[in-house]
Design an enzyme around this catalytic site. Structure first.
Site, mmCIF file in Angstrom:
data_model
loop_
_atom_site.group_PDB
_atom_site.id
_atom_site.type_symbol
_atom_site.label_atom_id
_atom_site.label_comp_id
_atom_site.label_asym_id
_atom_site.label_seq_id
_atom_site.Cartn_x
_atom_site.Cartn_y
_atom_site.Cartn_z
ATOM 1 N N ASP A 46 5.252 3.583 -6.260
ATOM 2 C CA ASP A 46 5.133 4.854 -6.684
ATOM 3 C C ASP A 46 4.966 5.435 -8.393
ATOM 4 O O ASP A 46 4.373 5.918 -9.405
ATOM 5 C CB ASP A 46 7.221 5.483 -6.410
ATOM 6 N N ASP A 106 7.821 -0.335 -2.529
ATOM 7 C CA ASP A 106 8.598 0.978 -2.636
ATOM 8 C C ASP A 106 8.351 1.263 -3.762
ATOM 9 O O ASP A 106 7.427 2.600 -4.064
ATOM 10 C CB ASP A 106 9.071 1.499 -1.349
#
Ligand code: NAI
Ligand code: MG
Length: 351
Positions: free
Chosen positions: A247, A243
């Protein structure tokens, strides 16, 4: 091959309500050009639904989704509702009920959008994030609330089956690319789950002798991703590490507004879900300025998953061509709104 696909569409909140309809205009146009149909069920779930009913989706919501070939999601999240409610009330139940154990995030630089690292011209990597276990677990709790010795405990859950299937997916993907898998780990500090992760990943990679395995501690990996993004091909990571890295990588490639993701159930026993990486962007919602590329690219990934790679390629080429011609939205320094950019993509098909 099917000629009609049933898609559950959940625009959600904020700019989801703007970029999802924009993507549908393009998806329907491409489908028509390739002789198939997308039959859309629009589900008005999200924060408004929550304010009316106390839930993010109806109690039988998962049953309704199960009847579809795929799920197309915008974003959920609203400043008036805690993010834990929106995440655990909609996204996480969908990922888990449909065993969408891979979160796939391609990161590729786009024409006209400079990579944010000096001296790097191109990024082309894929992040394979384990999507249903790991650090995102509901096991744990809080005790002694409000007292000086208040405590919180959160257990991470790693299973052999879970790690194996994530590693296997990454290795197979790398076989069709540049034959390299980087595994994100932290086996120096996290002494039970991460050495286990390393062991299981190495075991799977031994079955893929053509693919080189590189094991990198997550802190060093974050730095290397910033300094030398071109050295990566496929990165495999746990739910949390994947995760965070995705990003970071998406930001390096230009803008969070262009990054797509797929929540995949690779065996196809259940529908998979396709969504942009970005959230509901309350700061720009309702202004008509959101970049629809993340949603469009997620739509292309959906068509590829449904077995329509030519249609998917056509969408990707169309938005790349627009960018190359200097047509872009405000987040990329351009002047086009969501609608204007979408029209430019549609016009590209008729060229
Ligand atoms: P965000 O991704 O919504 O926004 C971050 C920044 O990027 C904002 O300045 C926004 O204006 C900009 N941005 C995002 N997408 C854009 C686009 N398509 N075009 C132009 N600019 C764009 O992340 P943030 O602000 O942390 O979260 C807002 C809400 O969204 C929260 O409630 C959060 O929980 C939720 N969220 C939901 C996700 C999902 O549904 N999968 C993922 C991430 C956040
Ligand atoms: Mg995220």
């Amino acid at each position: 091959m099917k000629d009609t696909y049933a898609i559950a569409s959940i625009p959600g909140d904020g700019i989801g309500l703007e970029v999802v309809p924009a993507a549908w205009r393009v998806l329907h146009a491409v489908a028509a050009r390739h002789g198939f149909r997308l039959e859309v069920t629009r589900l008005q779930w999200g924060s408004d639904f929550y304010h009316r009913t106390g839930r993010m989706m109806p109690a039988d919501g998962l049953d309704a989704l199960a009847r579809h070939d795929a799920i197309f999601l915008g974003a959920v999240g609203d400043p008036s509702i805690p993010d834990t409610e929106t995440l655990w009330g909609l996204l996480i139940p969908i990922r888990r009920a449909f065993d969408q154990y891979i979160n796939l995030r391609p990161v590729r630089s786009l024409p006209g959008i400079p990579v944010r690292v000096r001296g790097v011209d191109e990024i082309d990597l894929v992040i394979v994030r384990e999507n249903v276990e790991g650090e995102y677990s509901s096991v744990g709790g809080r005790i002694y609330q409000g007292q000086p010795h208040e405590a919180a405990i959160q257990e991470a859950v790693f299973t052999r089956r879970g790690v194996e299937r994530a590693a296997r997916f990454a290795a197979t993907l790398a076989e069709g690319r540049r034959q390299k898998v980087t595994s994100a780990t932290k086996s120096n500090g996290i002494i039970h789950t991460m050495p286990f992760w390393d062991e299981v990943v190495a075991g799977v990679m031994a079955e893929h002798p053509d693919v080189a395995l590189e094991k990198v501690l997550i802190d060093a990996l974050a730095a290397k991703l910033v300094l030398d993004p071109a050295s990566f091909d496929v990165i495999v990571g746990s739910n949390l590490f994947g995760d965070i890295l995705s990003d970071l990588a998406a930001a390096l490639a230009g803008s969070i507004g262009v990054a797509p993701s797929a929540n995949l159930n690779p065996p196809g026993d259940h529908p998979s879900m396709f969504e942009p990486v970005h959230g509901s962007a309350p700061d720009i919602a309702g202004q008509g300025v959101a970049n629809p590329i993340g949603q469009l690219w997620a739509g292309a990934m959906m068509l590829r998953h449904l077995g329509r790679p030519e249609a998917a390629d056509e969408i990707e080429s169309a938005f790349r061509a627009c960018l190359a011609a200097g047509v872009s939205t405000r987040d990329l320094g351009g002047t086009y709104g969501t609608d204007g950019f979408t029209k430019a993509v549609l016009e590209h098909f008729s060229k």
